[in-house]
Design an enzyme around this catalytic site. Structure first.
Site, PDB file in Angstrom:
ATOM      1  N   ASP A  12      41.419  57.485  43.631  1.00 39.29           N
ATOM      2  CA  ASP A  12      41.145  57.350  45.069  1.00 39.29           C
ATOM      3  C   ASP A  12      42.476  57.053  45.767  1.00 39.29           C
ATOM      4  O   ASP A  12      42.656  56.029  46.421  1.00 39.29           O
ATOM      5  CB  ASP A  12      40.085  56.273  45.370  1.00 39.29           C
ATOM      6  CG  ASP A  12      40.498  54.871  44.925  1.00 39.29           C
ATOM      7  OD1 ASP A  12      39.989  53.899  45.535  1.00 39.29           O
ATOM      8  OD2 ASP A  12      41.314  54.732  43.995  1.00 39.29           O
ATOM      9  N   ASP A  16      48.493  52.462  44.618  1.00 42.76           N
ATOM     10  CA  ASP A  16      48.709  52.250  43.180  1.00 42.76           C
ATOM     11  C   ASP A  16      48.223  53.442  42.365  1.00 42.76           C
ATOM     12  O   ASP A  16      48.751  53.711  41.273  1.00 42.76           O
ATOM     13  CB  ASP A  16      48.106  50.929  42.695  1.00 42.76           C
ATOM     14  CG  ASP A  16      46.608  50.824  42.911  1.00 42.76           C
ATOM     15  OD1 ASP A  16      46.113  51.350  43.923  1.00 42.76           O
ATOM     16  OD2 ASP A  16      45.935  50.224  42.060  1.00 42.76           O
ATOM     17  N   ASN A 161      38.887  40.721  44.247  1.00 42.51           N
ATOM     18  CA  ASN A 161      39.988  40.917  45.206  1.00 42.51           C
ATOM     19  C   ASN A 161      39.488  41.456  46.542  1.00 42.51           C
ATOM     20  O   ASN A 161      40.273  41.656  47.468  1.00 42.51           O
ATOM     21  CB  ASN A 161      41.061  41.834  44.622  1.00 42.51           C
ATOM     22  CG  ASN A 161      40.521  43.220  44.294  1.00 42.51           C
ATOM     23  OD1 ASN A 161      39.308  43.461  44.390  1.00 42.51           O
ATOM     24  ND2 ASN A 161      41.389  44.126  43.919  1.00 42.51           N
ATOM     25  N   GLU A 167      35.542  42.973  42.502  1.00 45.25           N
ATOM     26  CA  GLU A 167      36.731  43.835  42.510  1.00 45.25           C
ATOM     27  C   GLU A 167      36.372  45.097  43.291  1.00 45.25           C
ATOM     28  O   GLU A 167      35.242  45.591  43.239  1.00 45.25           O
ATOM     29  CB  GLU A 167      37.116  44.147  41.039  1.00 45.25           C
ATOM     30  CG  GLU A 167      38.315  45.047  40.852  1.00 45.25           C
ATOM     31  CD  GLU A 167      37.925  46.518  40.942  1.00 45.25           C
ATOM     32  OE1 GLU A 167      36.846  46.884  40.443  1.00 45.25           O
ATOM     33  OE2 GLU A 167      38.685  47.286  41.560  1.00 45.25           O
ATOM     34  N   HIS A 241      47.447  47.784  39.215  1.00 43.55           N
ATOM     35  CA  HIS A 241      46.101  47.948  38.659  1.00 43.55           C
ATOM     36  C   HIS A 241      45.948  49.308  37.958  1.00 43.55           C
ATOM     37  O   HIS A 241      45.539  49.385  36.797  1.00 43.55           O
ATOM     38  CB  HIS A 241      45.061  47.881  39.788  1.00 43.55           C
ATOM     39  CG  HIS A 241      45.127  46.662  40.647  1.00 43.55           C
ATOM     40  ND1 HIS A 241      44.849  45.397  40.203  1.00 43.55           N
ATOM     41  CD2 HIS A 241      45.447  46.525  41.962  1.00 43.55           C
ATOM     42  CE1 HIS A 241      44.980  44.526  41.186  1.00 43.55           C
ATOM     43  NE2 HIS A 241      45.351  45.178  42.259  1.00 43.55           N
ATOM     44  N   ASP A 242      46.256  50.369  38.696  1.00 45.80           N
ATOM     45  CA  ASP A 242      46.004  51.713  38.174  1.00 45.80           C
ATOM     46  C   ASP A 242      47.048  52.163  37.155  1.00 45.80           C
ATOM     47  O   ASP A 242      46.675  52.702  36.092  1.00 45.80           O
ATOM     48  CB  ASP A 242      45.916  52.713  39.339  1.00 45.80           C
ATOM     49  CG  ASP A 242      44.681  52.459  40.205  1.00 45.80           C
ATOM     50  OD1 ASP A 242      44.619  52.981  41.323  1.00 45.80           O
ATOM     51  OD2 ASP A 242      43.777  51.717  39.747  1.00 45.80           O
TER      52      ASP A 242
HETATM   53  O1  RIB Z   1      40.817  46.656  42.809  1.00 52.53           O
HETATM   54  C1  RIB Z   1      41.910  47.515  42.634  1.00 52.53           C
HETATM   55  C2  RIB Z   1      41.461  48.936  42.549  1.00 52.53           C
HETATM   56  O2  RIB Z   1      40.803  49.308  43.764  1.00 52.53           O
HETATM   57  C3  RIB Z   1      42.628  49.915  42.413  1.00 52.53           C
HETATM   58  O3  RIB Z   1      42.209  51.028  41.696  1.00 52.53           O
HETATM   59  C4  RIB Z   1      42.916  50.283  43.839  1.00 52.53           C
HETATM   60  O4  RIB Z   1      43.570  51.549  43.950  1.00 52.53           O
HETATM   61  C5  RIB Z   1      41.528  50.365  44.398  1.00 52.53           C
HETATM   62  O5  RIB Z   1      40.986  51.630  44.048  1.00 52.53           O
HETATM   63 CA    CA Z   2      42.513  53.220  42.704  1.00 47.85          CA
END
Ligand code: RIB
Ligand code: CA
Length: 316
Positions: A12, A16, A161, A167, A241-242
């Site tokens: 998406d 990141d 987050n 999340e 994260h990614d």
């Molecule tokens: O929570 C972090 C994730 O959510 C990552 O993949 C960021 O790109 C969003 O998609």
């Molecule tokens: Ca992502």
């Protein structure tokens, strides 16, 4: 090419995600077979255009991009422009791609590729899990055709987050996440905030790529997509994260895991919370070799070493 692991990235894009695409394109251990897009950080139109633009920027025009789900399974889509900015690339101005998306839509492309290469492909999910839930619905055998699935999803021993409980990727589509966590994959690894928040670029990394001129494309990409977070939001850290989730697909030794069953809270006020409810077949990441993961990321993207930009790049 044979000793590289073939992966499909579901993204998406997203700042990141963009760095994860760069890592996958540049890693000598990965063969990026295709990308599929989903509504997440921004709309699917934008995540698709961003993914095409980032791959072209990196010289990876041969990697097909397949547009996927435009909204979650049940609830309306919610975005994350508060962190990724309106366009989804953190204020980056990349040339728009002139190429088209692949003929089949994201879920169909994953099914087709997994059918053509049974037991070979690793699917790495970096956004809401909508595409995978749809694919499993129309082709349950997909669970056995995929060699492995890695999902950047959830928060198991740390707060969320996006809400204190959730999340982002799970919160956007908890119903899809629940279906994915319950599917009988050969190998399903859940990489949550518990480990991804421990692998973060610093302001020194940001300073080392600015001004962005005379940098190799992947390092220059950070100079572009990091603007909103490091400048507008004045963040001092940027969690990978990614990129970490992609790295784990190529090198599982980066993390330690436990075999669990995960349940997703479907209703407010804790909608999207991911709970470990007992033993099971999902491998949830419990720790990460953060130093090695960061070193690997910096060297793969040829980031200048903070403080010595121009003298060397990529090594500490
Ligand atoms: O929570 C972090 C994730 O959510 C990552 O993949 C960021 O790109 C969003 O998609
Ligand atoms: Ca992502």
């Amino acid at each position: 090419m044979s000793d590289r692991i073939p992966i499909i990235l579901d993204v998406d894009t997203g700042t990141d995600d963009a760095l994860a695409l760069a890592y996958a394109v540049r890693s000598p251990r990965i063969d990026l077979v295709a990308a599929t897009t989903v509504a997440g950080n921004v709309s699917v139109e934008k995540t698709t255009a961003n993914t095409l633009a980032v791959l072209d920027w990196l010289g990876a025009e041969s990697v097909p991009v397949h547009r996927g789900a435009s909204r979650p399974l049940v609830q309306p889509h919610r975005d994350a422009i508060y962190f990724h900015d309106e366009g989804g690339l953190g204020g980056a101005r990349l040339p728009a791609s002139r190429r088209s998306v692949g003929a089949d839509r994201g879920p169909a492309a994953v099914i087709r590729l997994a059918f053509q290469r049974p037991g070979e492909l690793t699917l790495v999910m970096l956004g809401p899990l909508t595409n995978l839930a749809i694919a499993l619905n129309v082709e349950p055998r997909l669970a056995d055709w995929l060699r492995a699935v890695v999902v950047m999803a959830g928060a198991y021993t740390v707060p969320g987050n996006t809400t204190p409980a959730a999340e982002f990727n799970v919160l956007v589509d908890p119903e899809a996440a629940q279906q994915v966590f319950a599917a009988p994959f050969r190998d399903l690894v859940a990489v949550g905030l518990d480990v991804t928040e421990r692998v973060a670029l610093t302001r020194d990394d940001w300073d080392a790529v600015n001004p962005g001129s005379s940098l190799p494309p992947p390092a220059a990409l950070l100079a572009e997509v990091g603007k909103f977070a490091f400048s507008a939001l004045s963040r001092d850290q940027f969690s990978l994260h990614d990129p970490l989730s992609v790295a784990v697909a190529a090198d599982p030794s980066l993390i330690q895991t436990e075999n669990v069953t995960i349940e997703v809270e479907p209703v407010e006020p804790e909608r999207g919370r991911t709970r470990i409810v007992g033993p099971g077949s999902v491998r949830v990441a419990t720790s990460v070799d953060a130093e090695r993961a960061l070193h690997d990321f910096r060297s793969t993207l040829e980031l200048p070493t903070a403080g010595r930009r121009g003298l060397e790049s990529g090594t500490e």
